[in-house]
Write an enzyme that holds these catalytic residues in place. Structure first.
Site, PDB file in Angstrom:
ATOM      1  N   LYS A 170      39.718  63.788  38.568  1.00  0.00           N
ATOM      2  CA  LYS A 170      39.537  64.941  38.422  1.00  0.00           C
ATOM      3  C   LYS A 170      38.171  65.548  38.816  1.00  0.00           C
ATOM      4  O   LYS A 170      37.891  66.570  37.945  1.00  0.00           O
ATOM      5  CB  LYS A 170      39.728  65.324  36.602  1.00  0.00           C
ATOM      6  CG  LYS A 170      41.112  64.948  36.476  1.00  0.00           C
ATOM      7  CD  LYS A 170      42.006  65.661  35.109  1.00  0.00           C
ATOM      8  CE  LYS A 170      43.196  66.076  35.521  1.00  0.00           C
ATOM      9  NZ  LYS A 170      43.770  67.048  34.258  1.00  0.00           N
ATOM     10  N   ASP A 219      44.180  60.045  28.177  1.00  0.00           N
ATOM     11  CA  ASP A 219      44.625  61.018  29.281  1.00  0.00           C
ATOM     12  C   ASP A 219      43.574  61.190  30.393  1.00  0.00           C
ATOM     13  O   ASP A 219      43.356  62.085  31.050  1.00  0.00           O
ATOM     14  CB  ASP A 219      44.636  62.343  28.769  1.00  0.00           C
ATOM     15  CG  ASP A 219      45.645  62.341  27.424  1.00  0.00           C
ATOM     16  OD1 ASP A 219      46.698  61.602  27.411  1.00  0.00           O
ATOM     17  OD2 ASP A 219      45.475  63.185  26.484  1.00  0.00           O
ATOM     18  N   GLY A 263      51.235  58.954  27.040  1.00  0.00           N
ATOM     19  CA  GLY A 263      51.913  59.775  28.176  1.00  0.00           C
ATOM     20  C   GLY A 263      51.082  59.576  29.236  1.00  0.00           C
ATOM     21  O   GLY A 263      49.946  60.219  29.560  1.00  0.00           O
ATOM     22  N   HIS A 264      51.651  58.822  30.133  1.00  0.00           N
ATOM     23  CA  HIS A 264      51.269  58.869  31.683  1.00  0.00           C
ATOM     24  C   HIS A 264      51.755  59.571  32.571  1.00  0.00           C
ATOM     25  O   HIS A 264      53.107  59.236  33.046  1.00  0.00           O
ATOM     26  CB  HIS A 264      51.146  56.829  31.659  1.00  0.00           C
ATOM     27  CG  HIS A 264      50.348  56.297  30.909  1.00  0.00           C
ATOM     28  ND1 HIS A 264      50.046  55.038  30.810  1.00  0.00           N
ATOM     29  CD2 HIS A 264      49.567  56.865  29.841  1.00  0.00           C
ATOM     30  CE1 HIS A 264      49.336  54.687  29.912  1.00  0.00           C
ATOM     31  NE2 HIS A 264      48.997  55.689  29.169  1.00  0.00           N
ATOM     32  N   GLN A 311      46.177  54.733  25.707  1.00  0.00           N
ATOM     33  CA  GLN A 311      45.111  55.536  24.784  1.00  0.00           C
ATOM     34  C   GLN A 311      43.926  54.938  25.372  1.00  0.00           C
ATOM     35  O   GLN A 311      43.729  54.894  26.625  1.00  0.00           O
ATOM     36  CB  GLN A 311      45.257  54.803  23.488  1.00  0.00           C
ATOM     37  CG  GLN A 311      46.375  55.399  22.496  1.00  0.00           C
ATOM     38  CD  GLN A 311      47.580  54.677  22.734  1.00  0.00           C
ATOM     39  OE1 GLN A 311      47.746  53.466  22.741  1.00  0.00           O
ATOM     40  NE2 GLN A 311      48.664  55.661  23.191  1.00  0.00           N
ATOM     41  N   LYS A 352      45.152  57.297  33.783  1.00  0.00           N
ATOM     42  CA  LYS A 352      45.738  55.827  33.904  1.00  0.00           C
ATOM     43  C   LYS A 352      46.883  55.667  34.885  1.00  0.00           C
ATOM     44  O   LYS A 352      46.928  54.823  35.535  1.00  0.00           O
ATOM     45  CB  LYS A 352      45.523  55.339  32.635  1.00  0.00           C
ATOM     46  CG  LYS A 352      44.472  55.178  31.662  1.00  0.00           C
ATOM     47  CD  LYS A 352      44.548  54.481  30.321  1.00  0.00           C
ATOM     48  CE  LYS A 352      45.305  55.330  29.341  1.00  0.00           C
ATOM     49  NZ  LYS A 352      44.744  56.865  29.172  1.00  0.00           N
TER      50      LYS A 352
HETATM   51  P1  GDP Z   1      46.862  59.204  31.177  1.00  0.00           P
HETATM   52  O1  GDP Z   1      47.436  59.249  29.898  1.00  0.00           O
HETATM   53  O2  GDP Z   1      45.660  58.505  31.449  1.00  0.00           O
HETATM   54  O3  GDP Z   1      47.859  58.232  32.350  1.00  0.00           O
HETATM   55  O4  GDP Z   1      46.805  60.577  31.782  1.00  0.00           O
HETATM   56  P2  GDP Z   1      47.645  61.565  31.661  1.00  0.00           P
HETATM   57  O5  GDP Z   1      48.887  61.776  32.603  1.00  0.00           O
HETATM   58  O6  GDP Z   1      48.166  61.990  30.145  1.00  0.00           O
HETATM   59  O7  GDP Z   1      46.758  63.063  32.012  1.00  0.00           O
HETATM   60  C1  GDP Z   1      46.316  63.022  33.214  1.00  0.00           C
HETATM   61  C2  GDP Z   1      46.500  64.290  33.760  1.00  0.00           C
HETATM   62  O8  GDP Z   1      45.664  64.755  35.066  1.00  0.00           O
HETATM   63  C3  GDP Z   1      48.012  64.346  34.562  1.00  0.00           C
HETATM   64  O9  GDP Z   1      48.376  65.446  34.417  1.00  0.00           O
HETATM   65  C4  GDP Z   1      47.469  63.917  35.875  1.00  0.00           C
HETATM   66  O10 GDP Z   1      48.589  64.200  36.672  1.00  0.00           O
HETATM   67  C5  GDP Z   1      46.204  64.502  36.245  1.00  0.00           C
HETATM   68  N1  GDP Z   1      45.503  63.948  37.184  1.00  0.00           N
HETATM   69  C6  GDP Z   1      44.983  62.652  37.253  1.00  0.00           C
HETATM   70  N2  GDP Z   1      44.141  62.378  38.104  1.00  0.00           N
HETATM   71  C7  GDP Z   1      43.903  63.706  38.878  1.00  0.00           C
HETATM   72  C8  GDP Z   1      42.847  64.071  39.440  1.00  0.00           C
HETATM   73  O11 GDP Z   1      42.029  63.398  40.204  1.00  0.00           O
HETATM   74  N3  GDP Z   1      42.724  65.327  39.849  1.00  0.00           N
HETATM   75  C9  GDP Z   1      43.691  66.529  39.002  1.00  0.00           C
HETATM   76  N4  GDP Z   1      43.352  67.704  39.274  1.00  0.00           N
HETATM   77  N5  GDP Z   1      44.618  65.861  38.253  1.00  0.00           N
HETATM   78  C10 GDP Z   1      44.588  64.673  38.104  1.00  0.00           C
HETATM   79  P1  IMO Z   2      47.413  58.104  26.737  1.00  0.00           P
HETATM   80  O1  IMO Z   2      47.655  56.601  26.856  1.00  0.00           O
HETATM   81  C1  IMO Z   2      45.348  60.792  24.121  1.00  0.00           C
HETATM   82  C2  IMO Z   2      45.601  60.094  19.749  1.00  0.00           C
HETATM   83  C3  IMO Z   2      46.301  61.217  19.057  1.00  0.00           C
HETATM   84  C4  IMO Z   2      45.393  61.175  17.560  1.00  0.00           C
HETATM   85  C5  IMO Z   2      45.146  59.656  17.539  1.00  0.00           C
HETATM   86  C6  IMO Z   2      46.176  58.889  16.714  1.00  0.00           C
HETATM   87  O2  IMO Z   2      48.302  59.253  27.212  1.00  0.00           O
HETATM   88  O3  IMO Z   2      45.873  58.250  27.075  1.00  0.00           O
HETATM   89  P2  IMO Z   2      48.555  58.128  16.976  1.00  0.00           P
HETATM   90  O4  IMO Z   2      49.872  58.918  17.155  1.00  0.00           O
HETATM   91  O5  IMO Z   2      48.381  57.105  18.079  1.00  0.00           O
HETATM   92  O6  IMO Z   2      48.541  57.477  15.704  1.00  0.00           O
HETATM   93  O7  IMO Z   2      47.317  59.306  17.110  1.00  0.00           O
HETATM   94  O8  IMO Z   2      45.171  59.286  18.766  1.00  0.00           O
HETATM   95  N1  IMO Z   2      46.245  59.607  20.994  1.00  0.00           N
HETATM   96  C7  IMO Z   2      46.388  59.889  22.183  1.00  0.00           C
HETATM   97  N2  IMO Z   2      45.301  60.672  22.982  1.00  0.00           N
HETATM   98  N3  IMO Z   2      46.103  60.129  24.921  1.00  0.00           N
HETATM   99  C8  IMO Z   2      46.955  59.146  24.310  1.00  0.00           C
HETATM  100  O9  IMO Z   2      47.509  58.224  25.168  1.00  0.00           O
HETATM  101  C9  IMO Z   2      46.943  59.101  22.860  1.00  0.00           C
HETATM  102  N4  IMO Z   2      47.645  58.412  21.870  1.00  0.00           N
HETATM  103  C10 IMO Z   2      47.154  58.747  20.891  1.00  0.00           C
HETATM  104  O10 IMO Z   2      46.164  62.624  19.550  1.00  0.00           O
HETATM  105  O11 IMO Z   2      44.316  62.066  17.875  1.00  0.00           O
HETATM  106 MG    MG Z   3      48.292  60.593  28.730  1.00  0.00          MG
END
Ligand code: GDP
Ligand code: IMO
Ligand code: MG
Length: 425
Positions: free
Chosen positions: A330, A13, A40-41, A223, A16
């Site tokens: 962030k 998270d 979850g991206h 991940q 990416k």
């Molecule tokens: P990913 O799994 O690495 O693609 O990241 P996620 O989407 O799960 O979580 C990142 C969260 O941070 C999302 O809600 C994005 O919209 C938000 N985000 C990404 N970059 C920034 C940033 O530079 N500032 C802020 N405030 N939010 C950001």
């Molecule tokens: P993105 O791509 C954050 C974590 C789960 C758990 C562990 C194993 O959005 O960054 P699983 O269901 O994969 O067997 O769970 O990995 N996990 C993540 N945490 N971001 C993710 O993906 C994750 N995908 C799996 O919370 O701790």
């Molecule tokens: Mg994510």
């Protein structure tokens, strides 16, 4: 640069999806190589938020080829729902392809993910319960069902019947769960296979052809490094290889095809699920980071654990992935927190200082983070678009991150939108 990998450096998270979406404006191909809908991206474009799970984050560009490589596991039902969410928003999915070698997440994998977590009790991993681990278990046990099988009903029927029968034995006799109706599942999944068949194509060949034609390819990690099955905090990890080395095996391309590797990090640290987290903040500051940063899981909605930036894990990521640069997201969330702390090393209970992330949790046990205090900032930086516009304290923070991680910070995220980025290289 023709081919780049974008990878998570912490516990997921890191943003990416956002970085890929930004870089995809110059890419002709975006490829996922591992994981499944545990990811979850988030991509935010002009105030509209898109949450992607398996579909590559290049999908918002109508001409970009979006590929799902052999190392990914696909839950057909959830995939088709994700597809519908996009088509409902008028996003074209005509350039989306799935490798026939991808493994299929079947309903018994999801049930077994839940049951095994329950069985572990307080030692559970905190998985996303999407069936990811059980699906990869079948793959490595050589009994999995692949996308190729799913789109060939006769092959699928036979394999799913055999696998389903065995899984029902495990569900009922080992875990005391309720048996699944295998015939109903087979009928339902043959339908999904029909809908998925037009998307199936050889991703290794498509990448090779694109590379030969001089096209720009982005490999999108899911991940993160500390969730890697070998280089993460085992057993609190996912069941695939989110590190850069996983990209080649997960897509069927050679390492020489890769020109640049970018690691995405947050300016602080978060983690969902269980497992060690040396710089975790169980206090008001941690709560403030969670609320200001909106730190709630994109896939499960679970509150993310929060903490200070940890240079030990970033150095681990720089080394394991061979990073050329860091995209530090962030930074805006740190505004108004007062002085900031950065972890530079860990101190073991016997007083020894360690600078490398240990291989075993037993060695991490009892380690205390050693912090350095860095001046904080109060300005709203979300409108900054160049490095020079940032407050001096922000610049100093970034410079210190670069020194401690031995890697340049090439992108700086100052907000969730596509436009809220400072690009330095
Ligand atoms: P990913 O799994 O690495 O693609 O990241 P996620 O989407 O799960 O979580 C990142 C969260 O941070 C999302 O809600 C994005 O919209 C938000 N985000 C990404 N970059 C920034 C940033 O530079 N500032 C802020 N405030 N939010 C950001
Ligand atoms: P993105 O791509 C954050 C974590 C789960 C758990 C562990 C194993 O959005 O960054 P699983 O269901 O994969 O067997 O769970 O990995 N996990 C993540 N945490 N971001 C993710 O993906 C994750 N995908 C799996 O919370 O701790
Ligand atoms: Mg994510």
């Amino acid at each position: 640069m023709p081919s780049s990998i974008v990878i998570g450096t912490q516990w997921g998270d890191e943003g990416k999806g956002k970085v890929i979406d930004i870089l995809a404006s110059q890419a002709e191909v975006v490829v996922r190589s591992q994981g499944g809908n545990n990811a979850g991206h988030t991509v935010v474009n002009n105030g509209v938020t898109y949450k992607l799970h398996v579909i590559p984050s290049g999908i918002l560009y109508p001409d970009t080829l979006c590929l799902i490589g052999a190392g990914v596991v696909i839950d057909p039902k959830s995939f088709l729902q994700e597809l519908k969410t996009l088509t409902d928003k008028n996003i074209s999915t005509k350039n989306l392809k799935i490798d026939p070698r991808t493994h299929v997440v079947m309903p018994w994998h999801i049930v077994l993910d839940g049951l095994s977590e329950e069985f572990r009790g307080s030692s559970d991993i905190g998985t996303t319960k999407r069936g990811i681990g059980p699906s990869y278990m079948d793959k490595y046990e050589r009994s999995g069902i692949r996308m190729y099988d799913l789109i060939h009903p006769e092959i699928f029927k036979e394999k799913a019947a055999a696998s389903g029968r065995l899984k029902n034995e495990i569900i009922t006799k080992v875990y005391g769960g309720e048996a699944l109706n295998i015939d109903e599942i087979i009928t339902e999944y043959i339908e999904y296979g029909k809908q998925l068949a037009p998307f199936v194509d050889d991703v290794s060949v498509l990448c090779y052809e694109a590379h030969k034609a001089g096209k720009t390819i982005m490999f999108e990690g899911a991940q993160a490094t500390l969730l890697d099955i070998d280089f993460g905090t085992y057993p609190y990890v996912t069941s695939s290889h989110p590190v850069s080395g996983g990209v080649c095996v997960g897509t069927g391309v050679g390492p020489k095809m890769i020109d640049r590797i970018i690691g995405v990090a947050k300016a602080y640290t978060t983690r969902v699920g269980k497992g060690p987290f040396p710089t975790e903040l169980n206090d008001e500051i941690g709560e403030k980071i969670r609320n200001v940063g909106g730190e709630f899981g994109t896939t499960t909605g679970r509150p993310r654990r929060t903490g200070w930036f940890d240079a030990v894990i970033l150095r681990h990521s720089v080394r394991v992935n061979g990073l050329d640069g860091i995209a530090l997201n962030k930074l805006d969330t740190l505004s108004g927190l007062g002085d900031l702390k950065v972890c530079t090393a860990y101190r073991k209970p016997d007083g020894t200082v360690i600078e490398h992330f240990p291989a075993a949790l037993e060695d991490l046990d009892g380690c205390e983070p050693i912090y350095e205090t860095v001046k904080g900032f109060d300005e709203d930086i979300s409108g900054c678009r160049t490095f020079d516009e940032l407050p001096e304290a922000c610049k100093a923070y970034i410079k210190r991150v670069e020194e401690l991680c031995e890697c340049p910070v090439t992108m700086i995220g100052v907000g969730p939108d596509r436009a809220q980025i400072i690009i330095r290289d």
